[in-house]
Design a protein around this motif. Structure first.
Motif, PDB file in Angstrom:
ATOM      1  N   SER A  83       0.848  -1.187   0.000  1.00 14.09           N
ATOM      2  CA  SER A  83       0.000   0.000   0.000  1.00 14.09           C
ATOM      3  C   SER A  83       0.888   1.244   0.000  1.00 14.09           C
ATOM      4  O   SER A  83       2.002   1.196  -0.537  1.00 14.09           O
ATOM      5  N   GLY A 118       2.871   2.958   2.082  1.00 16.70           N
ATOM      6  CA  GLY A 118       4.244   2.901   2.580  1.00 16.70           C
ATOM      7  C   GLY A 118       5.102   1.940   1.775  1.00 16.70           C
ATOM      8  O   GLY A 118       6.230   2.274   1.378  1.00 16.70           O
ATOM      9  N   ALA A 133      -1.630  -8.597   1.398  1.00 14.87           N
ATOM     10  CA  ALA A 133      -2.694  -9.511   1.843  1.00 14.87           C
ATOM     11  C   ALA A 133      -3.957  -9.349   1.009  1.00 14.87           C
ATOM     12  O   ALA A 133      -4.710 -10.306   0.818  1.00 14.87           O
ATOM     13  N   GLU A 134      -4.194  -8.110   0.530  1.00 20.20           N
ATOM     14  CA  GLU A 134      -5.427  -7.875  -0.227  1.00 20.20           C
ATOM     15  C   GLU A 134      -5.209  -8.234  -1.696  1.00 20.20           C
ATOM     16  O   GLU A 134      -4.091  -8.146  -2.198  1.00 20.20           O
ATOM     17  N   ARG A 171      -5.906   5.102   0.895  1.00 16.97           N
ATOM     18  CA  ARG A 171      -6.976   4.992   1.892  1.00 16.97           C
ATOM     19  C   ARG A 171      -7.737   6.294   2.191  1.00 16.97           C
ATOM     20  O   ARG A 171      -8.942   6.254   2.423  1.00 16.97           O
ATOM     21  N   PRO A 172      -7.076   7.471   2.200  1.00 13.21           N
ATOM     22  CA  PRO A 172      -7.844   8.677   2.543  1.00 13.21           C
ATOM     23  C   PRO A 172      -9.141   8.862   1.745  1.00 13.21           C
ATOM     24  O   PRO A 172     -10.156   9.265   2.317  1.00 13.21           O
ATOM     25  N   LYS A 178     -14.195   9.234   2.326  1.00 11.62           N
ATOM     26  CA  LYS A 178     -14.705  10.491   1.755  1.00 11.62           C
ATOM     27  C   LYS A 178     -15.343  10.174   0.399  1.00 11.62           C
ATOM     28  O   LYS A 178     -16.516   9.823   0.325  1.00 11.62           O
ATOM     29  N   ALA A 190       1.339 -12.447   4.666  1.00  9.70           N
ATOM     30  CA  ALA A 190       2.485 -13.008   5.385  1.00  9.70           C
ATOM     31  C   ALA A 190       1.992 -13.523   6.734  1.00  9.70           C
ATOM     32  O   ALA A 190       1.216 -12.835   7.416  1.00  9.70           O
ATOM     33  N   THR A 223       2.885  -3.182   7.018  1.00  8.22           N
ATOM     34  CA  THR A 223       1.579  -3.852   7.095  1.00  8.22           C
ATOM     35  C   THR A 223       0.485  -2.992   7.735  1.00  8.22           C
ATOM     36  O   THR A 223      -0.640  -3.477   7.906  1.00  8.22           O
ATOM     37  N   ARG A 240     -11.417   0.108   6.930  1.00 14.77           N
ATOM     38  CA  ARG A 240      -9.973   0.233   6.738  1.00 14.77           C
ATOM     39  C   ARG A 240      -9.608  -0.079   5.277  1.00 14.77           C
ATOM     40  O   ARG A 240      -8.661   0.458   4.748  1.00 14.77           O
ATOM     41  N   GLY A 283       5.734   3.371   7.688  1.00 14.17           N
ATOM     42  CA  GLY A 283       4.310   3.706   7.701  1.00 14.17           C
ATOM     43  C   GLY A 283       3.669   3.511   9.064  1.00 14.17           C
ATOM     44  O   GLY A 283       4.323   3.569  10.108  1.00 14.17           O
ATOM     45  N   ASP A 284       2.354   3.275   9.042  1.00 12.21           N
ATOM     46  CA  ASP A 284       1.561   3.219  10.271  1.00 12.21           C
ATOM     47  C   ASP A 284       2.062   2.184  11.281  1.00 12.21           C
ATOM     48  O   ASP A 284       1.789   2.298  12.473  1.00 12.21           O
ATOM     49  N   ASN A 298      -0.420   8.553   9.448  1.00 15.57           N
ATOM     50  CA  ASN A 298      -0.916   9.459   8.420  1.00 15.57           C
ATOM     51  C   ASN A 298      -0.228   9.213   7.091  1.00 15.57           C
ATOM     52  O   ASN A 298       0.837   8.631   7.011  1.00 15.57           O
ATOM     53  N   ARG A 299      -0.917   9.689   6.068  1.00 13.89           N
ATOM     54  CA  ARG A 299      -0.582   9.358   4.693  1.00 13.89           C
ATOM     55  C   ARG A 299       0.785   9.900   4.275  1.00 13.89           C
ATOM     56  O   ARG A 299       1.551   9.231   3.583  1.00 13.89           O
ATOM     57  N   TRP A 307      -4.158  15.640   7.416  1.00 14.03           N
ATOM     58  CA  TRP A 307      -5.311  16.486   7.089  1.00 14.03           C
ATOM     59  C   TRP A 307      -6.561  15.637   7.232  1.00 14.03           C
ATOM     60  O   TRP A 307      -6.509  14.415   7.252  1.00 14.03           O
TER      61      TRP A 307
HETATM   62  C1  LIG Z   1     -10.492   5.374   5.793  1.00 10.22           C
HETATM   63  C2  LIG Z   1      -9.179   6.074   6.010  1.00 10.22           C
HETATM   64  C3  LIG Z   1      -9.072   7.436   5.790  1.00 10.22           C
HETATM   65  C4  LIG Z   1      -7.859   8.087   5.990  1.00 10.22           C
HETATM   66  N1  LIG Z   1      -7.775   9.441   5.779  1.00 10.22           N
HETATM   67  C5  LIG Z   1      -6.604  10.077   5.989  1.00 10.22           C
HETATM   68  C6  LIG Z   1      -6.493  11.482   5.784  1.00 10.22           C
HETATM   69  O1  LIG Z   1      -7.462  12.161   5.439  1.00 10.22           O
HETATM   70  N2  LIG Z   1      -5.287  12.076   5.996  1.00 10.22           N
HETATM   71  C7  LIG Z   1      -4.185  11.367   6.394  1.00 10.22           C
HETATM   72  O2  LIG Z   1      -3.102  11.952   6.573  1.00 10.22           O
HETATM   73  N3  LIG Z   1      -4.254  10.022   6.585  1.00 10.22           N
HETATM   74  C8  LIG Z   1      -5.434   9.372   6.406  1.00 10.22           C
HETATM   75  N4  LIG Z   1      -5.514   8.013   6.604  1.00 10.22           N
HETATM   76  C9  LIG Z   1      -4.312   7.283   7.037  1.00 10.22           C
HETATM   77  C10 LIG Z   1      -3.463   6.822   5.851  1.00 10.22           C
HETATM   78  O3  LIG Z   1      -4.269   6.246   4.871  1.00 10.22           O
HETATM   79  C11 LIG Z   1      -2.442   5.831   6.377  1.00 10.22           C
HETATM   80  O4  LIG Z   1      -1.587   6.532   7.251  1.00 10.22           O
HETATM   81  C12 LIG Z   1      -1.637   5.171   5.271  1.00 10.22           C
HETATM   82  O5  LIG Z   1      -2.477   4.401   4.449  1.00 10.22           O
HETATM   83  C13 LIG Z   1      -0.542   4.299   5.875  1.00 10.22           C
HETATM   84  O6  LIG Z   1       0.077   3.570   4.873  1.00 10.22           O
HETATM   85  P1  LIG Z   1       0.749   2.149   5.219  1.00 10.22           P
HETATM   86  O7  LIG Z   1       1.277   1.663   3.908  1.00 10.22           O
HETATM   87  O8  LIG Z   1       1.629   2.284   6.379  1.00 10.22           O
HETATM   88  O9  LIG Z   1      -0.450   1.224   5.726  1.00 10.22           O
HETATM   89  P2  LIG Z   1      -1.757   0.754   4.952  1.00 10.22           P
HETATM   90  O10 LIG Z   1      -2.199   1.780   3.958  1.00 10.22           O
HETATM   91  O11 LIG Z   1      -2.726   0.321   5.989  1.00 10.22           O
HETATM   92  O12 LIG Z   1      -1.275  -0.534   4.136  1.00 10.22           O
HETATM   93  C14 LIG Z   1      -0.901  -1.708   4.759  1.00 10.22           C
HETATM   94  C15 LIG Z   1      -1.091  -2.825   3.759  1.00 10.22           C
HETATM   95  O13 LIG Z   1      -0.514  -4.008   4.280  1.00 10.22           O
HETATM   96  C16 LIG Z   1      -1.383  -5.087   4.034  1.00 10.22           C
HETATM   97  N5  LIG Z   1      -1.116  -6.122   5.038  1.00 10.22           N
HETATM   98  C17 LIG Z   1      -1.485  -6.141   6.341  1.00 10.22           C
HETATM   99  N6  LIG Z   1      -1.034  -7.258   6.936  1.00 10.22           N
HETATM  100  C18 LIG Z   1      -0.380  -7.958   5.982  1.00 10.22           C
HETATM  101  C19 LIG Z   1       0.294  -9.197   5.988  1.00 10.22           C
HETATM  102  N7  LIG Z   1       0.399  -9.954   7.084  1.00 10.22           N
HETATM  103  N8  LIG Z   1       0.856  -9.618   4.826  1.00 10.22           N
HETATM  104  C20 LIG Z   1       0.775  -8.865   3.688  1.00 10.22           C
HETATM  105  N9  LIG Z   1       0.138  -7.687   3.646  1.00 10.22           N
HETATM  106  C21 LIG Z   1      -0.428  -7.231   4.773  1.00 10.22           C
HETATM  107  C22 LIG Z   1      -2.761  -4.479   4.142  1.00 10.22           C
HETATM  108  O14 LIG Z   1      -3.726  -5.280   3.487  1.00 10.22           O
HETATM  109  C23 LIG Z   1      -2.551  -3.125   3.483  1.00 10.22           C
HETATM  110  O15 LIG Z   1      -2.799  -3.167   2.114  1.00 10.22           O
HETATM  111  C24 LIG Z   1      -6.728   7.334   6.426  1.00 10.22           C
HETATM  112  C25 LIG Z   1      -6.850   5.970   6.658  1.00 10.22           C
HETATM  113  C26 LIG Z   1      -8.059   5.337   6.465  1.00 10.22           C
HETATM  114  C27 LIG Z   1      -8.182   3.859   6.729  1.00 10.22           C
END
Ligand SMILES: Cc1cc2nc3c(=O)[nH]c(=O)nc-3n(C[C@H](O)[C@H](O)[C@H](O)COP(=O)(O)OP(=O)(O)OC[C@H]3O[C@@H](n4cnc5c(N)ncnc54)[C@H](O)[C@@H]3O)c2cc1C
Length: 402
Positions: A13, A15, A37-38, A45-46, A50, A83, A110, A130, A276-277, A294-295, A323
């Motif tokens: 995703s 990150g 995983a998906e 995701r943001p 919305k 994983a 993740t 999510r 990331g998160d 956050n994004r 934001w």
């Molecule tokens: C509905 C929503 C609205 C948001 N709105 C905002 C906003 O307005 N502003 C803002 O700053 N931030 C917002 N965010 C937060 C922002 O989207 C996240 O901070 C960002 O997506 C983090 O990216 P990431 O890659 O760390 O995690 P994620 O985007 O959560 O991606 C993690 C990925 O890892 C995959 N995964 C999980 N476990 C496993 C595993 N065991 N094996 C393989 N894959 C796995 C998941 O399926 C997912 O695709 C929002 C989040 C959500 C859910």
């Protein structure tokens, strides 16, 4: 350090993709694998809470890259296979389908998984949000024009409430805080947000605890408060926060706490990074551990991790940014808004729903919050970068009573 022969990114995703793209931009020519995983191609995701939830966007529009752009990345995409185990010392990941993937460097991206209420299991009409699949399932239920109760007064709960209300639905937000997002924005700006929601017809039940969900015939019928009162509902959205998706890392050899514990370079163990998160890393500028949800962080941290994989030895010291869009409000936050901060309005006027507020603590500016003032908010960000003295930054601006 020479570039590693192979990099495996777990989590496809924001990150994970940021790491992969930054590696290629920096000239990395080795083997690159993205495991997700998906079953979907990487998406953002943001927009889910919305534009996708409201129906303004088809889900495909939230994709982060086109198929052609992903092909150019020259990475193996393994999707729809989670994983389930990591051996950090051997740098080997096992997946749900039984694949075994080894790489010289592994990046963990993740993200989070939503918290749930124990009483929601087995009840239809109850949602978390999510993923894109969860968004489409919630949207399908909202199209029936139900009474919606959102359990949770944080950023996600209030965004979903605003979107559902924008669809013309009857919406109640219930949560424990004195004002929505009070823990993130402080009570004063949280109060402005409460007014925004109330003016748009959202019913706010704040400062109350939820005891459980009430069902009938397997379908949710209401939300019971600790007082015993039941708020009638046809659809309930549970937005009570998330936890880092680290369950699968038990026994991996990594340190796990509120996320994957990393050093200041976002390295969790030799050849293993987190981004990331899910990443809890040491912020050298602040001298403390931190995890951001956050994004912008996902991308900025991804770029730092890619640089470090290629031997740059770069600490990750961001000025955090997030934001949220709710009704006609774009709220932006740079830096930190400490709970004990003084707050001063330095531009605009909250009554006109256009202003910039500075947050100060221990004599320095720590954060800036903008409400429908994008350009001015960005200009004030520099105070956070510089740690400007509070009195210099604020001058004669109006201090907001706490
Ligand atoms: C509905 C929503 C609205 C948001 N709105 C905002 C906003 O307005 N502003 C803002 O700053 N931030 C917002 N965010 C937060 C922002 O989207 C996240 O901070 C960002 O997506 C983090 O990216 P990431 O890659 O760390 O995690 P994620 O985007 O959560 O991606 C993690 C990925 O890892 C995959 N995964 C999980 N476990 C496993 C595993 N065991 N094996 C393989 N894959 C796995 C998941 O399926 C997912 O695709 C929002 C989040 C959500 C859910």
């Amino acid at each position: 350090m020479n570039a590693p022969a192979s990099v495996l990114v777990v989590g496809a995703s924001a990150g994970g993709l940021a790491v992969a793209e930054a590696l290629r931009r920096e000239g990395y020519a080795g083997k690159l694998t993205l495991l997700g995983a998906e079953r979907h191609l990487p998406y953002d995701r943001p927009p889910l809470s919305k534009k996708v939830l409201s129906g303004a966007w088809e889900a495909d529009k939230a994709r982060l890259r086109s198929e052609a752009e992903l092909a150019k990345l020259d990475a193996e995409l393994v999707l729809g296979d989670a994983a389930v185990h990591l051996d950090a010392a051997a740098r080997e990941v096992t997946t749900a389908s039984g694949r075994s993937l080894r790489a010289e460097v592994i990046v963990l991206a993740t993200g989070l998984e939503p918290r749930r209420l124990p009483s929601q299991e087995g009840l239809s009409g109850v949602h978390v949000l999510r993923t894109v699949d969860e968004t489409l399932a919630l949207r399908a239920d909202l199209l029936a024009g139900p009474r919606v109760v959102v359990v949770g007064d944080g950023v996600l709960g209030t965004e979903i409430a605003a979107t559902a209300r924008g669809m013309g639905l009857t919406v109640t937000v219930v949560g424990p805080q004195p004002a929505p997002m009070a823990s993130q924005l402080g009570p004063v700006v949280g109060g402005y947000l409460a007014r925004l929601h109330a003016d748009h017809g959202v019913e706010l039940r704040l400062g109350v605890a939820v005891s459980d969900l009430v069902g009938e015939g397997g379908r949710v019928r209401g939300v019971r408060l600790a007082s015993g009162e039941v708020l009638p509902a046809d659809v309930v959205v549970v937005a009570i926060g998330s936890r880092p998706a680290i369950g699968w890392l038990e026994g991996s050899g990594l340190r796990l706490a509120d996320g994957i514990v990393c050093d200041s370079r976002c390295q969790a163990a030799e050849g293993v990074y987190a981004v990331g998160d899910v990443a809890f890393w040491h912020h050298e500028g602040l001298g403390t551990g931190l995890r951001l949800e956050n994004r912008t962080n996902a991308v900025e941290q991804g770029m730092t991790v890619a640089a470090n994989i290629l031997g740059k030895d770069r600490p990750y010291t961001p000025v955090p940014y997030f934001w949220t869009d709710q009704f006609d409000a774009k709220i932006q936050v740079f830096g930190f808004l400490p709970s004990d901060a003084e707050v001063a309005i330095v531009e605009g006027d909250p009554a006109r729903r256009q202003f910039v507020a500075l947050y100060g603590s221990r004599g320095k500016v720590k954060g800036v919050l903008g409400w429908n003032m994008v350009k001015q908010t960005r200009q004030h960000r520099q105070h956070v970068v510089d740690g400007t003295a509070w009195t210099d930054a604020v001058g004669k601006a109006i201090l907001v009573p706490r």
